[in-house]
Design a protein around this motif. Structure first.
Motif, PDB file in Angstrom:
ATOM      1  N   ASN A   2       0.675  -1.285   0.044  1.00 17.92           N
ATOM      2  CA  ASN A   2       0.120  -0.155  -0.064  1.00 17.92           C
ATOM      3  C   ASN A   2       0.884   1.345  -0.015  1.00 17.92           C
ATOM      4  O   ASN A   2       1.991   1.204   0.219  1.00 17.92           O
ATOM      5  CB  ASN A   2      -1.117  -0.265   1.109  1.00 17.92           C
ATOM      6  CG  ASN A   2      -0.314   0.075   2.462  1.00 17.92           C
ATOM      7  OD1 ASN A   2       0.760   0.857   2.530  1.00 17.92           O
ATOM      8  ND2 ASN A   2      -1.142  -0.192   3.506  1.00 17.92           N
ATOM      9  N   ILE A   3       0.281   2.353  -0.249  1.00 19.39           N
ATOM     10  CA  ILE A   3       0.989   3.675  -0.138  1.00 19.39           C
ATOM     11  C   ILE A   3       1.792   4.005   0.907  1.00 19.39           C
ATOM     12  O   ILE A   3       2.804   4.345   0.883  1.00 19.39           O
ATOM     13  CB  ILE A   3      -0.091   4.780  -0.722  1.00 19.39           C
ATOM     14  CG1 ILE A   3      -0.632   4.483  -2.007  1.00 19.39           C
ATOM     15  CG2 ILE A   3       0.315   6.108  -0.363  1.00 19.39           C
ATOM     16  CD1 ILE A   3      -2.026   5.379  -2.230  1.00 19.39           C
ATOM     17  N   GLU A   4       1.092   3.717   2.146  1.00 15.23           N
ATOM     18  CA  GLU A   4       1.707   4.219   3.626  1.00 15.23           C
ATOM     19  C   GLU A   4       3.205   3.302   3.326  1.00 15.23           C
ATOM     20  O   GLU A   4       3.892   3.770   3.923  1.00 15.23           O
ATOM     21  CB  GLU A   4       0.840   4.008   4.436  1.00 15.23           C
ATOM     22  CG  GLU A   4      -0.288   5.038   4.519  1.00 15.23           C
ATOM     23  CD  GLU A   4      -1.368   4.784   5.490  1.00 15.23           C
ATOM     24  OE1 GLU A   4      -1.402   3.785   6.256  1.00 15.23           O
ATOM     25  OE2 GLU A   4      -2.137   5.772   5.544  1.00 15.23           O
ATOM     26  N   GLU A   9       9.169   3.334   3.432  1.00 15.99           N
ATOM     27  CA  GLU A   9      10.332   2.891   2.777  1.00 15.99           C
ATOM     28  C   GLU A   9      10.909   3.920   2.323  1.00 15.99           C
ATOM     29  O   GLU A   9      12.156   3.912   2.342  1.00 15.99           O
ATOM     30  CB  GLU A   9      10.234   1.757   1.568  1.00 15.99           C
ATOM     31  CG  GLU A   9       9.772   0.332   2.053  1.00 15.99           C
ATOM     32  CD  GLU A   9       9.581  -0.595   0.852  1.00 15.99           C
ATOM     33  OE1 GLU A   9       9.420   0.067  -0.224  1.00 15.99           O
ATOM     34  OE2 GLU A   9       9.257  -1.877   1.048  1.00 15.99           O
ATOM     35  N   LEU A  10      10.494   4.771   1.440  1.00 13.17           N
ATOM     36  CA  LEU A  10      11.172   5.929   0.919  1.00 13.17           C
ATOM     37  C   LEU A  10      11.559   6.939   1.905  1.00 13.17           C
ATOM     38  O   LEU A  10      12.937   7.560   1.841  1.00 13.17           O
ATOM     39  CB  LEU A  10      10.059   6.856  -0.021  1.00 13.17           C
ATOM     40  CG  LEU A  10       9.690   6.024  -1.314  1.00 13.17           C
ATOM     41  CD1 LEU A  10       8.689   6.786  -2.023  1.00 13.17           C
ATOM     42  CD2 LEU A  10      10.899   5.974  -2.324  1.00 13.17           C
ATOM     43  N   LYS A  14      15.692   7.746   2.854  1.00 13.77           N
ATOM     44  CA  LYS A  14      16.257   9.241   2.910  1.00 13.77           C
ATOM     45  C   LYS A  14      17.026   9.447   4.087  1.00 13.77           C
ATOM     46  O   LYS A  14      17.752  10.426   4.395  1.00 13.77           O
ATOM     47  CB  LYS A  14      14.934  10.187   2.535  1.00 13.77           C
ATOM     48  CG  LYS A  14      15.484  11.765   2.277  1.00 13.77           C
ATOM     49  CD  LYS A  14      16.471  11.652   1.268  1.00 13.77           C
ATOM     50  CE  LYS A  14      16.840  13.227   0.984  1.00 13.77           C
ATOM     51  NZ  LYS A  14      17.974  13.296  -0.118  1.00 13.77           N
ATOM     52  N   ILE A  15      16.457   9.070   5.329  1.00 10.80           N
ATOM     53  CA  ILE A  15      16.944   9.393   6.671  1.00 10.80           C
ATOM     54  C   ILE A  15      18.098   8.326   7.207  1.00 10.80           C
ATOM     55  O   ILE A  15      18.422   8.416   8.250  1.00 10.80           O
ATOM     56  CB  ILE A  15      15.872   9.766   7.563  1.00 10.80           C
ATOM     57  CG1 ILE A  15      14.955   8.699   7.766  1.00 10.80           C
ATOM     58  CG2 ILE A  15      15.047  10.971   7.244  1.00 10.80           C
ATOM     59  CD1 ILE A  15      13.820   8.649   9.064  1.00 10.80           C
ATOM     60  N   ALA A  16      18.214   7.460   6.337  1.00 11.03           N
ATOM     61  CA  ALA A  16      19.190   6.266   6.628  1.00 11.03           C
ATOM     62  C   ALA A  16      20.492   6.962   7.309  1.00 11.03           C
ATOM     63  O   ALA A  16      21.124   6.260   8.037  1.00 11.03           O
ATOM     64  CB  ALA A  16      19.402   5.366   5.565  1.00 11.03           C
ATOM     65  N   HIS A  55      12.180  13.728  -1.964  1.00 11.30           N
ATOM     66  CA  HIS A  55      12.595  12.468  -2.047  1.00 11.30           C
ATOM     67  C   HIS A  55      11.501  11.633  -2.261  1.00 11.30           C
ATOM     68  O   HIS A  55      11.388  11.150  -3.420  1.00 11.30           O
ATOM     69  CB  HIS A  55      13.369  11.947  -1.055  1.00 11.30           C
ATOM     70  CG  HIS A  55      14.041  10.707  -1.167  1.00 11.30           C
ATOM     71  ND1 HIS A  55      15.152  10.393  -1.795  1.00 11.30           N
ATOM     72  CD2 HIS A  55      13.275   9.410  -0.617  1.00 11.30           C
ATOM     73  CE1 HIS A  55      15.050   9.078  -2.127  1.00 11.30           C
ATOM     74  NE2 HIS A  55      14.428   8.061  -1.246  1.00 11.30           N
ATOM     75  N   VAL A  56      10.411  11.775  -1.692  1.00 11.20           N
ATOM     76  CA  VAL A  56       9.281  11.058  -1.667  1.00 11.20           C
ATOM     77  C   VAL A  56       8.251  11.228  -2.708  1.00 11.20           C
ATOM     78  O   VAL A  56       7.875  10.512  -3.454  1.00 11.20           O
ATOM     79  CB  VAL A  56       8.420  11.179  -0.207  1.00 11.20           C
ATOM     80  CG1 VAL A  56       6.908  10.434  -0.398  1.00 11.20           C
ATOM     81  CG2 VAL A  56       8.877  10.707   0.927  1.00 11.20           C
ATOM     82  N   GLY A  57       8.205  12.732  -2.916  1.00  9.58           N
ATOM     83  CA  GLY A  57       7.228  13.118  -4.376  1.00  9.58           C
ATOM     84  C   GLY A  57       7.979  12.856  -5.375  1.00  9.58           C
ATOM     85  O   GLY A  57       7.260  12.375  -6.411  1.00  9.58           O
TER      86      GLY A  57
END
Length: 154
Positions: A2-4, A9-10, A14-16, A55-57
């Motif tokens: 699903n989207i959430e 994951e995204l 990005k914050i890894a 990043h997400v967008g």
């Protein structure tokens, strides 16, 4: 998926490289608003929110994850938002906390300590005919219905 889940994951990707940042919640609301709440052990700045948003967008557009128009909002939880994660309690040690328990009691006190299972507050207890005393109270996290930081304007 699903989207959430994909957005989680995204954001994690990005914050890894930023162990001080963490996801508070990710919700895709029925009004097509994708709300990402991220916080940091020392707070989170607008620059970090912008980087996460871009990043997400970018990836959601590339993958066409959401087929219709939507609003993407990345922010830190407002001070009026309830604390939900042990990490949020930890970063607010020393502040005044208002706790509503699952039993329906309301307790207030200075947050002294927090871990995965409990929070410890120092609350004023006044017995009839006696002076108010400061008492440490340990509250199991699973007995907390809602906890919010109290704002003092003194």
């Amino acid at each position: 998926m699903n989207i959430e889940q994909r957005v989680t994951e995204l954001v994690e990707e990005k914050i890894a490289d930023r162990p001080d940042l963490f996801i508070v919640s990710i919700k895709f609301h029925s009004n097509r608003k994708l709300m990402i709440l991220v916080d940091g052990d020392n707070g989170i700045g607008i620059d970090d929110c912008v980087k996460i948003s871009r990043h997400v967008g970018f990836h959601l557009e590339e993958e066409n994850t959401i087929e219709t128009a939507y609003n993407l909002e990345v922010s830190s939880p407002g001070i009026d938002m309830p604390l939900t994660l042990p990490r949020q309690y930890a970063k607010n040690i020393g502040r005044q906390l208002s706790v509503k328990t699952t039993a329906g009691n309301k307790r207030e006190g200075k947050l002294l300590a927090a871990d995965e299972n409990t929070v410890t507050i120092e609350e004023k207890v006044k017995e009839k005919g006696k002076k108010a005393e400061l008492v440490e109270a340990v509250i199991p996290v699973n007995e907390i219905n809602e906890a919010k930081v109290l704002i003092s304007f003194k």
